[in-house]
Design a protein around this motif. Structure first.
Motif, PDB file in Angstrom:
ATOM      1  N   GLY A   1      -2.207  13.704  -3.185  1.00  0.00           N
ATOM      2  CA  GLY A   1      -2.669  12.371  -2.813  1.00  0.00           C
ATOM      3  C   GLY A   1      -2.801  12.273  -1.306  1.00  0.00           C
ATOM      4  N   THR A   2      -2.795  11.066  -0.799  1.00  0.00           N
ATOM      5  CA  THR A   2      -2.864  10.825   0.644  1.00  0.00           C
ATOM      6  C   THR A   2      -1.495  10.372   1.122  1.00  0.00           C
TER       7      THR A   2
ATOM      8  N   ASP B   1      -0.617   0.502  -8.295  1.00  0.00           N
ATOM      9  CA  ASP B   1      -0.758   0.062  -6.908  1.00  0.00           C
ATOM     10  C   ASP B   1       0.236  -1.075  -6.721  1.00  0.00           C
TER      11      ASP B   1
ATOM     12  N   SER C   1      -1.000   5.621  -8.030  1.00  0.00           N
ATOM     13  CA  SER C   1      -2.189   6.318  -8.528  1.00  0.00           C
ATOM     14  C   SER C   1      -3.447   5.730  -7.912  1.00  0.00           C
ATOM     15  N   GLY C   2      -3.389   4.493  -7.471  1.00  0.00           N
ATOM     16  CA  GLY C   2      -4.533   3.863  -6.818  1.00  0.00           C
ATOM     17  C   GLY C   2      -4.352   3.813  -5.319  1.00  0.00           C
TER      18      GLY C   2
ATOM     19  N   SER D   1      -5.859   4.006  -1.113  1.00  0.00           N
ATOM     20  CA  SER D   1      -6.304   5.045  -0.190  1.00  0.00           C
ATOM     21  C   SER D   1      -5.525   4.864   1.115  1.00  0.00           C
TER      22      SER D   1
ATOM     23  N   SER E   1      -5.598   1.251   2.166  1.00  0.00           N
ATOM     24  CA  SER E   1      -5.235   0.204   1.214  1.00  0.00           C
ATOM     25  C   SER E   1      -4.050  -0.608   1.734  1.00  0.00           C
TER      26      SER E   1
ATOM     27  N   GLY F   1      -3.025   7.190  -3.983  1.00  0.00           N
ATOM     28  CA  GLY F   1      -4.197   7.837  -4.569  1.00  0.00           C
ATOM     29  C   GLY F   1      -3.849   9.112  -5.312  1.00  0.00           C
TER      30      GLY F   1
ATOM     31  N   THR G   1      -3.784  10.995  -8.451  1.00  0.00           N
ATOM     32  CA  THR G   1      -4.271  11.068  -9.819  1.00  0.00           C
ATOM     33  C   THR G   1      -3.248  11.812 -10.664  1.00  0.00           C
TER      34      THR G   1
ATOM     35  N   GLY H   1     -11.436   2.309  -6.483  1.00  0.00           N
ATOM     36  CA  GLY H   1     -10.519   3.326  -6.964  1.00  0.00           C
ATOM     37  C   GLY H   1     -11.186   4.627  -7.386  1.00  0.00           C
TER      38      GLY H   1
ATOM     39  N   ALA I   1     -11.819   6.978  -4.499  1.00  0.00           N
ATOM     40  CA  ALA I   1     -10.731   7.169  -3.539  1.00  0.00           C
ATOM     41  C   ALA I   1     -10.741   8.564  -2.931  1.00  0.00           C
TER      42      ALA I   1
END
Length: 552
Positions: free
Chosen positions: A12-13, A163, A183-184, A186, A189, A205, A207, A453, A456
């Motif tokens: 993710g980020t 989120d 999971s949501g 960026s 966000s 982010g 998944t 989303g 992302a």
């Protein structure tokens, strides 16, 4: 007791550079959609129930806003205003009169607002999630059920969620929350921004995050942007030792590279209230002050005297330091009533926004620049003023000429669209400086709404296409001898901050909570090393490859 599952790794980020391991607690699921069955009871009583639930929700959000501070306070106050909007109350009442239950009427009315915000473009879409949170809170009150929110625990845990709404983050017991995994979202966000403000370890982010189970041990490595399920003890020790190896420097020390090359570290601010905290964290000035947040709910342009007083308070707080102020960045996607055209746009993100909106209402721009000039002359801070969403040389020249005509000494432009990056050499022929807004530059370069989303994965400023545009701007700055700042969220990523300097950035502006980690990371590299890292990243084929190349 949790039954162990096989080791799994998800990307993710990351927010910050921290590493932590702990058991998962999942965010409770949202309330189900209220039934569409016709309501046959007393509509007057039902309207009273709805009005009471809206009023109670407003009061709850206002109380939380007072406790929150920072970005969360701004969002919570906006949510409270949504709950007390007379137009919303009228819509709910009309739906109840048409045979809807209070729960269904609230759900439908706020769902309509959400869809309207989505249709207005990416910047206003950010508020759609906040509207959904208000809906959940009102419906929970109507049902007499607990408001969905963070789980409670007597032991520290890693919170996993789709989120987080700002109202949820206010309720977090920071002494128990080890990290956030969503999971949501960026890098831009609400969750990521709030995590930075609260110095929370987070990876957004991700998944596959929904597959983590309550009680499962996970390793959250924000620096690498990796979440590992069921890690080995050795992996946990290695990740922690890597994080602990970061250089630590005094928050009062100036931003610089290992060879002494200065890199001023400035703060991104949306209100004057954040000035003291930014200074305490070592901000060497302000690299982005968002003026539109002062006047979002105004129906008329703020008077020159009032604006001058507000800007003067900011400059006084940063006496003797650089303060970069962005003029109103508004338009169809971030509407200010006194700038709106009243005409709906099919794609507001590509419409009359930023400098375009201000040039269409030049009197508003003149008043703001006049107020800034008055504040400049009454204080000893070094005021720089810049225009948002500049596309080319002509727009830059028009803005700089007007600013100088009205008495401002330093005027520049933001580089947020690919055209201005490509024409940076021309723009720096007339602008005193430029500042790169990586959030918008990334979404426009990759043609991907940064708040959707499903897109992302595109919202990554490490993408070589974005880095190459930054390099064009950096080269233009070096050739002209003028300042090239970066004020987007990319600069808050410590490793990417080093790469940005290697690409030619001469200053970095970040959320204040990120100043320490960025300062420490810069001290690990010489300018030569930063440039070598930047060249490796430029040669990559993807954002992930660019990040990996820099890490190597």
């Amino acid at each position: 007791m949790h039954e162990a599952v096989g080791q799994r790794t998800f990307i993710g980020t990351g927010v910050g550079r921290g590493v932590v391991a702990g058991p998962v607690l999942r965010m409770p699921d949202h309330l189900p959609e209220p039934s569409e069955e016709p309501f046959t009871g007393d509509p007057v009583r039902e309207q009273e129930r709805a009005a009471a639930a809206l009023a109670a929700t407003r009061a709850e959000l206002e109380a939380r806003a007072k406790r929150a501070g920072g970005h969360a306070q701004d969002v919570l106050e906006a949510q409270a205003m949504m709950a007390e909007d007379p137009a919303l109350a009228e819509d709910v009442a009309a739906r109840i009169a048409a045979g809807r239950s209070a729960e269904r009427a609230v759900f439908e009315a706020l769902a309509t607002v959400q869809q309207m915000l989505f249709n207005l473009g990416e910047a206003m879409a950010a508020r759609a999630a906040d509207v959904g949170d208000v809906s959940q809170r009102v419906i929970a009150r109507l049902l007499g059920r607990p408001t969905p929110g963070p789980p409670e625990s007597d032991e520290p845990f890693v919170l996993v969620a789709a989120d987080l709404a700002p109202a949820d983050t206010v309720l977090l017991d920071l002494s128990m929350v080890l990290a956030l995994v969503t999971s949501g979202g960026s890098a831009t966000s609400h969750t990521a921004i709030l995590a930075r403000e609260k110095s929370l370890i987070a990876v957004v982010g991700v998944t596959g995050a929904e597959t983590f189970e309550d009680g499962e041990i996970v390793l959250v490595d924000a620096g690498a942007g990796v979440v590992t399920g069921s890690p080995t003890k050795r992996e946990v020790r290695t990740a922690r030792s890597t994080a602990a190896a970061r250089v630590r420097v005094s928050p009062r020390s100036p931003g610089e590279l290992a060879d002494g090359t200065p890199v001023p570290l400035l703060a991104n601010l949306g209100s004057i209230d954040g000035a003291a905290a930014a200074l305490a964290l070592g901000a060497e000035g302000v690299g982005l002050f968002r003026t539109e947040l002062l006047f979002l709910d105004r129906r008329d342009p703020p008077p020159v005297a009032e604006q001058a007083e507000r800007y003067g308070a900011l400059l006084a707080a940063f006496s003797g330091k650089r303060v970069v102020v962005r003029v109103f960045d508004a338009g169809a996607d971030k509407p200010l009533a006194f700038l709106g055209s009243g005409t709906a746009e099919p794609n507001p993100a590509l419409g009359v926004r930023g400098l375009r909106a201000l040039r269409a209402r030049e009197a508003v721009l003149r008043d703001q620049l006049t107020a800034l000039a008055l504040a400049q002359d009454a204080n000893d801070a070094e005021l720089w003023v810049m225009a948002p969403m500049v596309a080319d040389l002509a727009e830059t020249a028009a803005f700089v000429t007007l600013a100088k005509e009205l008495g401002l000494r330093t005027a520049g432009a933001m580089i947020e669209v690919p055209s201005s990056a490509l024409l940076a050499a021309q723009i720096l022929g007339v602008a005193d400086f430029v500042s790169i807004g990586t959030n918008d530059l990334t979404q426009y370069t990759l043609a991907a709404d940064r708040l959707l989303g499903p897109l992302a994965a595109y919202q990554d400023p490490w993408h070589p296409a974005v880095l190459r545009l930054v390099k064009l701007v950096g080269d233009a700055g070096l050739a002209s001898g003028r300042s090239v700042g970066v004020c987007g969220e990319a600069a808050a990523d410590p490793l990417l901050a080093v790469v940005l300097v290697g690409l030619g950035a001469t200053s970095l502006s970040v959320t204040p909570a990120a100043l320490g980690e960025v300062r420490s990371e810069l001290r690990r590299y010489t300018l030569e090393a930063a440039r070598a890292m930047a060249m490796d990243a430029l040669g990559a084929a993807s954002a992930a490859d660019a990040r990996s190349a820099a890490q190597q």
